[in-house]
Design a protein around this motif. Sequence first.
Motif, PDB file in Angstrom:
ATOM      1  N   MET A 222       0.847  -1.198   0.000  1.00 21.72           N
ATOM      2  CA  MET A 222       0.000   0.000   0.000  1.00 21.72           C
ATOM      3  C   MET A 222       0.882   1.248   0.000  1.00 21.72           C
ATOM      4  N   ALA A 223       0.544   2.204  -0.846  1.00 23.27           N
ATOM      5  CA  ALA A 223       1.331   3.430  -0.922  1.00 23.27           C
ATOM      6  C   ALA A 223       1.186   4.219   0.375  1.00 23.27           C
ATOM      7  N   PRO A 224       2.271   4.865   0.815  1.00 25.64           N
ATOM      8  CA  PRO A 224       2.182   5.653   2.048  1.00 25.64           C
ATOM      9  C   PRO A 224       1.272   6.854   1.864  1.00 25.64           C
ATOM     10  N   ALA A 225       0.689   7.299   2.969  1.00 24.32           N
ATOM     11  CA  ALA A 225      -0.178   8.479   2.920  1.00 24.32           C
ATOM     12  C   ALA A 225       0.647   9.706   2.582  1.00 24.32           C
ATOM     13  N   PRO A 226       0.124  10.607   1.757  1.00 26.77           N
ATOM     14  CA  PRO A 226       0.859  11.832   1.443  1.00 26.77           C
ATOM     15  C   PRO A 226       0.976  12.710   2.679  1.00 26.77           C
ATOM     16  N   PRO A 227       1.979  13.569   2.753  1.00 23.35           N
ATOM     17  CA  PRO A 227       2.118  14.458   3.911  1.00 23.35           C
ATOM     18  C   PRO A 227       0.949  15.418   4.014  1.00 23.35           C
ATOM     19  N   SER A 228       0.722  15.931   5.219  1.00 24.79           N
ATOM     20  CA  SER A 228      -0.463  16.765   5.467  1.00 24.79           C
ATOM     21  C   SER A 228      -0.487  18.031   4.632  1.00 24.79           C
ATOM     22  N   GLY A 229       0.690  18.481   4.165  1.00 20.74           N
ATOM     23  CA  GLY A 229       0.741  19.685   3.342  1.00 20.74           C
ATOM     24  C   GLY A 229       0.574  19.431   1.864  1.00 20.74           C
ATOM     25  N   SER A 230       0.357  18.175   1.482  1.00 22.88           N
ATOM     26  CA  SER A 230       0.183  17.842   0.076  1.00 22.88           C
ATOM     27  C   SER A 230      -1.259  18.045  -0.363  1.00 22.88           C
ATOM     28  N   PRO A 231      -1.494  18.536  -1.593  1.00 21.34           N
ATOM     29  CA  PRO A 231      -2.866  18.637  -2.101  1.00 21.34           C
ATOM     30  C   PRO A 231      -3.567  17.292  -2.172  1.00 21.34           C
ATOM     31  N   ALA A 232      -2.794  16.193  -2.176  1.00 21.64           N
ATOM     32  CA  ALA A 232      -3.385  14.852  -2.222  1.00 21.64           C
ATOM     33  C   ALA A 232      -3.805  14.350  -0.855  1.00 21.64           C
ATOM     34  N   PHE A 233      -3.430  15.055   0.200  1.00 23.60           N
ATOM     35  CA  PHE A 233      -3.729  14.588   1.554  1.00 23.60           C
ATOM     36  C   PHE A 233      -5.229  14.422   1.806  1.00 23.60           C
ATOM     37  N   PRO A 234      -6.062  15.416   1.498  1.00 17.95           N
ATOM     38  CA  PRO A 234      -7.496  15.237   1.767  1.00 17.95           C
ATOM     39  C   PRO A 234      -8.109  14.047   1.039  1.00 17.95           C
ATOM     40  N   GLU A 235      -7.791  13.880  -0.232  1.00 16.66           N
ATOM     41  CA  GLU A 235      -8.377  12.789  -1.008  1.00 16.66           C
ATOM     42  C   GLU A 235      -7.999  11.439  -0.407  1.00 16.66           C
ATOM     43  N   HIS A 236      -6.729  11.238  -0.128  1.00 19.77           N
ATOM     44  CA  HIS A 236      -6.276   9.948   0.386  1.00 19.77           C
ATOM     45  C   HIS A 236      -6.812   9.684   1.785  1.00 19.77           C
ATOM     46  N   ARG A 237      -6.688  10.652   2.670  1.00 23.71           N
ATOM     47  CA  ARG A 237      -7.061  10.428   4.064  1.00 23.71           C
ATOM     48  C   ARG A 237      -8.573  10.389   4.254  1.00 23.71           C
ATOM     49  N   ALA A 238      -9.317  11.105   3.440  1.00 25.97           N
ATOM     50  CA  ALA A 238     -10.779  11.042   3.527  1.00 25.97           C
ATOM     51  C   ALA A 238     -11.294   9.705   3.009  1.00 25.97           C
ATOM     52  N   ARG A 239     -10.740   9.260   1.906  1.00 24.23           N
ATOM     53  CA  ARG A 239     -11.210   8.026   1.273  1.00 24.23           C
ATOM     54  C   ARG A 239     -11.001   6.808   2.157  1.00 24.23           C
ATOM     55  N   THR A 240      -9.970   6.829   2.987  1.00 22.81           N
ATOM     56  CA  THR A 240      -9.662   5.656   3.805  1.00 22.81           C
ATOM     57  C   THR A 240     -10.211   5.749   5.230  1.00 22.81           C
ATOM     58  N   ALA A 241     -10.942   6.810   5.544  1.00 25.20           N
ATOM     59  CA  ALA A 241     -11.572   6.930   6.873  1.00 25.20           C
ATOM     60  C   ALA A 241     -12.838   6.080   6.909  1.00 25.20           C
ATOM     61  N   ARG A 242     -12.966   5.233   7.896  1.00 26.09           N
ATOM     62  CA  ARG A 242     -14.089   4.303   7.960  1.00 26.09           C
ATOM     63  C   ARG A 242     -15.191   4.736   8.932  1.00 26.09           C
ATOM     64  N   THR A 243     -14.897   5.721   9.769  1.00 24.89           N
ATOM     65  CA  THR A 243     -15.903   6.232  10.704  1.00 24.89           C
ATOM     66  C   THR A 243     -15.801   7.753  10.754  1.00 24.89           C
ATOM     67  N   LEU A 244     -16.862   8.410  11.212  1.00 22.99           N
ATOM     68  CA  LEU A 244     -16.828   9.864  11.318  1.00 22.99           C
ATOM     69  C   LEU A 244     -15.828  10.353  12.358  1.00 22.99           C
ATOM     70  N   PRO A 245     -15.701   9.714  13.521  1.00 21.65           N
ATOM     71  CA  PRO A 245     -14.655  10.177  14.453  1.00 21.65           C
ATOM     72  C   PRO A 245     -13.254  10.128  13.849  1.00 21.65           C
ATOM     73  N   VAL A 246     -12.963   9.087  13.073  1.00 23.11           N
ATOM     74  CA  VAL A 246     -11.658   9.006  12.415  1.00 23.11           C
ATOM     75  C   VAL A 246     -11.521  10.120  11.383  1.00 23.11           C
ATOM     76  N   LEU A 247     -12.561  10.346  10.598  1.00 22.58           N
ATOM     77  CA  LEU A 247     -12.529  11.424   9.601  1.00 22.58           C
ATOM     78  C   LEU A 247     -12.308  12.768  10.281  1.00 22.58           C
ATOM     79  N   ASP A 248     -13.054  13.029  11.358  1.00 32.15           N
ATOM     80  CA  ASP A 248     -12.927  14.301  12.059  1.00 32.15           C
ATOM     81  C   ASP A 248     -11.501  14.524  12.550  1.00 32.15           C
ATOM     82  N   GLU A 249     -10.896  13.480  13.096  1.00 32.68           N
ATOM     83  CA  GLU A 249      -9.532  13.607  13.613  1.00 32.68           C
ATOM     84  C   GLU A 249      -8.548  13.885  12.487  1.00 32.68           C
ATOM     85  N   ARG A 250      -8.741  13.244  11.342  1.00 31.18           N
ATOM     86  CA  ARG A 250      -7.836  13.459  10.212  1.00 31.18           C
ATOM     87  C   ARG A 250      -7.968  14.870   9.652  1.00 31.18           C
TER      88      ARG A 250
END
Length: 252
Positions: free
Chosen positions: A1-29
């Motif tokens: 699995m490819a590593p998550a992009p750094p938080s300052g990358s424009p790709a960060f929201p797409e990758h981290r949102a897509r892999t969040a499985r619950t709302l608390p996890v999404l909120d924290e990300r």
Amino acid sequence: MAPAPPSGSPAFPEHRARTARTLPVLDERITHCRACPRLVEWREETARVKRRAFAGEDYWGRPVPGFGPSDARLAIIGLAPAAHGANRTGRMFTGDRSGDVLYAALHAEGLASQPTSVRRDDGLELYGVRITAPVHCAPPANKPTPGERDTCRPWLAAELTLLRPTVRAVVVLGAFGWQAALPALTAAGWEVPRPRPVFGHGAHTVLTSATASDLHLFGCYHVSQQNTFTGRLTPAMLRAVLRDAARAAGLR
């Protein structure tokens, strides 16, 4: 699995949102996102300089996640956190006059436990309602750019996807939120008709889905001071939209 992009990358929201499985996890990300340099600089500078009235407070100064239960039947979509409101308190529409108007109306309609929203630990609860925004960082002059809106969109699309089992109605506050919400709703699995529904106060359309229940979409003028101080949006007008949306969501 490819590593998550750094938080300052424009790709960060797409990758981290897509892999969040619950709302608390999404909120924290969401709170760790640094994908939009202009917004990061503004929210953090505002948190350092502060407004004189709040000089003794520690500002949140980060992206602000959604607020409300994970099984909400009604979602409210605003614009972005206010510099000295949610950017200070860390909760949507909390600590400013726009929030005073919104939460007073929600309380009057039986959708909130109290009419005020002052700080994150004030005990406020929402009943069947979740409040979010298409842009999670406070923008200069309350005006995100189209690029910032688009970069932030995966967070909203993921939030709506995770709400899909229960949400039955959405109220969008303002034309900017409306334009941002439509593609996010499409990404979350609802079909937006063509031509696209036009924003207006009291606008109402029903979105269908092959994988979820129909969704009632309502438009409402934003609860900004520009609207509430001039009478363009009155408490009665706001309550009427919330009442119709709560009924459509099965909260009445």
